[in-house]
Design a protein around this motif. Structure first.
Motif, mmCIF file in Angstrom:
data_model
loop_
_atom_site.group_PDB
_atom_site.id
_atom_site.type_symbol
_atom_site.label_atom_id
_atom_site.label_comp_id
_atom_site.label_asym_id
_atom_site.label_seq_id
_atom_site.Cartn_x
_atom_site.Cartn_y
_atom_site.Cartn_z
ATOM 1 N N ARG A 274 -1.780 12.067 -6.023
ATOM 2 C CA ARG A 274 -2.334 11.217 -4.968
ATOM 3 C C ARG A 274 -2.423 9.753 -5.383
ATOM 4 N N ASP A 275 -2.427 9.448 -6.680
ATOM 5 C CA ASP A 275 -2.612 8.074 -7.142
ATOM 6 C C ASP A 275 -1.318 7.405 -7.554
ATOM 7 N N GLN A 317 2.185 -4.660 -0.963
ATOM 8 C CA GLN A 317 0.850 -4.951 -0.426
ATOM 9 C C GLN A 317 0.232 -3.713 0.216
ATOM 10 N N ARG A 318 1.059 -2.904 0.890
ATOM 11 C CA ARG A 318 0.540 -1.677 1.496
ATOM 12 C C ARG A 318 0.163 -0.637 0.454
ATOM 13 N N LEU A 319 0.829 -0.693 -0.706
ATOM 14 C CA LEU A 319 0.593 0.307 -1.750
ATOM 15 C C LEU A 319 -0.364 -0.188 -2.831
ATOM 16 N N GLN A 320 -1.087 -1.261 -2.569
ATOM 17 C CA GLN A 320 -1.916 -1.837 -3.616
ATOM 18 C C GLN A 320 -3.108 -0.948 -3.995
ATOM 19 N N ASP A 321 -3.460 0.040 -3.153
ATOM 20 C CA ASP A 321 -4.569 0.937 -3.487
ATOM 21 C C ASP A 321 -4.161 2.049 -4.446
ATOM 22 N N TYR A 322 -2.871 2.232 -4.649
ATOM 23 C CA TYR A 322 -2.408 3.263 -5.576
ATOM 24 C C TYR A 322 -2.637 2.812 -7.017
ATOM 25 N N ARG A 323 -2.981 3.748 -7.852
ATOM 26 C CA ARG A 323 -3.225 3.412 -9.253
ATOM 27 C C ARG A 323 -1.949 3.049 -9.984
#
Length: 452
Positions: A274-275, A317-323
């Protein structure tokens, strides 16, 4: 300033004569091969400003006068434009240059590019030159190229001559160093072994010079491997644990996509799917993105595409929450014109760490060119792939040492993720002998294999 011509049978003897005459601060003006051997023109107390003024005066003297003038009894013939040494001597002999420097009569010689022949002598007797200053370090400095001669062709010729002279001196010094190293049995054995491992001549010479000449033979190889291990740069931090956006760049066939699958599988095993997200910019090559999509389905990871620098910026920018976000770039040759555009995408996207993927089964010169061509990407480390496919691992390790690029991971097979390992300097140097022996083994015919 004192300038003198030296002729000897070989370069080493000529350099020794220069040191004896002018001391350690001598400046080499020119060199050429003659029937007697080697000719060197050297100077002591070198004054670059005087040489510049001499060249300007010689250039003016060689230009045709606008109107005929009465001949002067003491006038000397103008030197040829390509005769650098004669032009400098004639110009320095003028009254304006005499206040700065006077040439002794033996200085006048032909330039290497001009045919040998009598040269004009200095117009005034030379006073006794001052003795050269002593220095503890016996080094010879190369004369800097003049900055403003009027003739561009002359400037190019001088630069080529200086480059050839420097290369000749370096070759001579390396030859002398190799002869000195071969005088010690343990150093000779270490040098031959490193050459068998594929190491570059430069790092081989440096390592062997650090090896004490009186080292026992049975300890020579172990000490040599320890010296190599100390020189290998290894990244102390695992980039997977650091997280962020990591882009893998490298030439075609280096193994970027397979390496990304191994990294992703290693991350999923420790942190879950998930990360992590996968991104590919290889949208034009047939089968390029399909391979990454296949790995993504097996690992349960989302795969995204970006076909331009703007699309890549928006996607990140859309994937910035991924670790962790792993970016698989298109496989391009180091001389491909599209490579610059590909690297510009990564530079436009901020907060992207770049790792250079180098195949270990390539030649030293090819790997060195890859590092230079991919330099604009500013790689923070190296992933060494295909270690199991080479018997001369020293070539890749030499490139890593020369460019001081930290090693992050090493891959030695196609299994995902079992054939991915954190880089370890001691482990790599210990594999040098095993890889060489495996490569030198004869092929086993298929008829010798047992058939089930």
């Amino acid at each position: 300033m004192k300038i003198k011509r030296f002729v000897a049978a070989d370069m080493r003897t000529a350099l020794r004569m220069v040191r004896a005459e002018h001391g350690p601060d001598a400046v080499i003006l020119s060199n050429r091969r003659t029937e007697e051997g080697v000719e060197i023109v050297a100077a002591s107390n070198y004054d670059e400003d005087a040489v510049q003024r001499a060249l300007i005066e010689a250039q003016r003297a060689s230009e045709p006068a606008p109107a005929p003038a009465a001949p002067t009894p003491a006038a000397a013939p103008a030197p040829a434009p390509h005769d650098f040494a004669a032009a400098m001597a004639a110009a320095l002999a003028t009254p304006t240059a005499r206040a700065v420097s006077v040439l002794p009569p033996e200085v006048v010689m032909a330039h290497p590019a001009a045919p040998a022949g009598p040269a004009p002598a200095a117009s005034a007797p030379a006073p006794e030159p001052a003795p050269p200053a002593a220095s503890p370090a016996p080094t010879l400095a190369a004369v800097p190229a003049p900055v403003a001669p009027a003739d561009d062709e002359q400037l190019r010729a001088m630069r080529e001559e200086l480059a050839q002279m420097r290369a000749m001196i370096e070759r001579e010094m390396h030859r002398l160093t190799d002869e000195r190293l071969r005088g010690s049995p343990v150093r000779l054995a270490a040098m031959e072994l490193m050459e068998d491992y594929g190491f570059d001549a430069g790092i081989t010479r440096d390592i062997v010079l650090e090896l004490p000449a009186d080292t026992p033979m049975h300890r020579g190889r172990g000490l040599m491997l320890g010296l190599i291990s100390r020189r290998l740069p290894v990244c102390p931090v695992d980039p997977l644990e650091a997280g962020g956006v990591i882009a893998l760049v490298g030439p075609t066939g280096a193994g970027k996509t397979t390496t990304i699958a191994k990294l992703a599988a290693r991350f999923v095993a420790e942190h879950g799917p998930r990360d992590i997200a996968l991104v590919t910019t290889d949208t034009s090559r047939i089968g390029g993105r399909e391979q990454l999509y296949g790995y993504g389905r097996q690992l349960g990871i989302a795969v995204h595409e970006a076909d331009s620098d703007a699309a890549l910026i928006q996607l990140l920018q859309r994937l910035q929450d991924y670790r962790l976000v792993l970016v698989d770039t298109a496989g391009l040759g180091q001389r491909d014109r599209a490579l610059a555009n590909q690297l510009n995408w990564l530079r436009a996207a901020r907060n992207v760490s770049t790792l250079l993927v180098l195949p270990a089964n390539s030649h030293f010169a090819d790997l060195d060119e890859v590092v230079r061509r991919f330099g604009p990407a500013r790689p923070q480390g190296v992933v060494l792939t295909k270690v199991d496919e080479t018997g001369r691992l020293g070539s890749a390790l030499s490139v890593v040492v020369d460019h001081q690029l930290p090693l992050t991971w090493v891959t030695d097979g196609q299994r995902v993720p079992e054939d991915l390992h954190r880089a370890n300097a001691a482990s790599l140097v210990l594999r040098l002998e095993d890889l060489r022996r495996a490569a030198d083994k004869p092929n086993i015919p298929e008829a010798d294999h047992a058939v089930a």
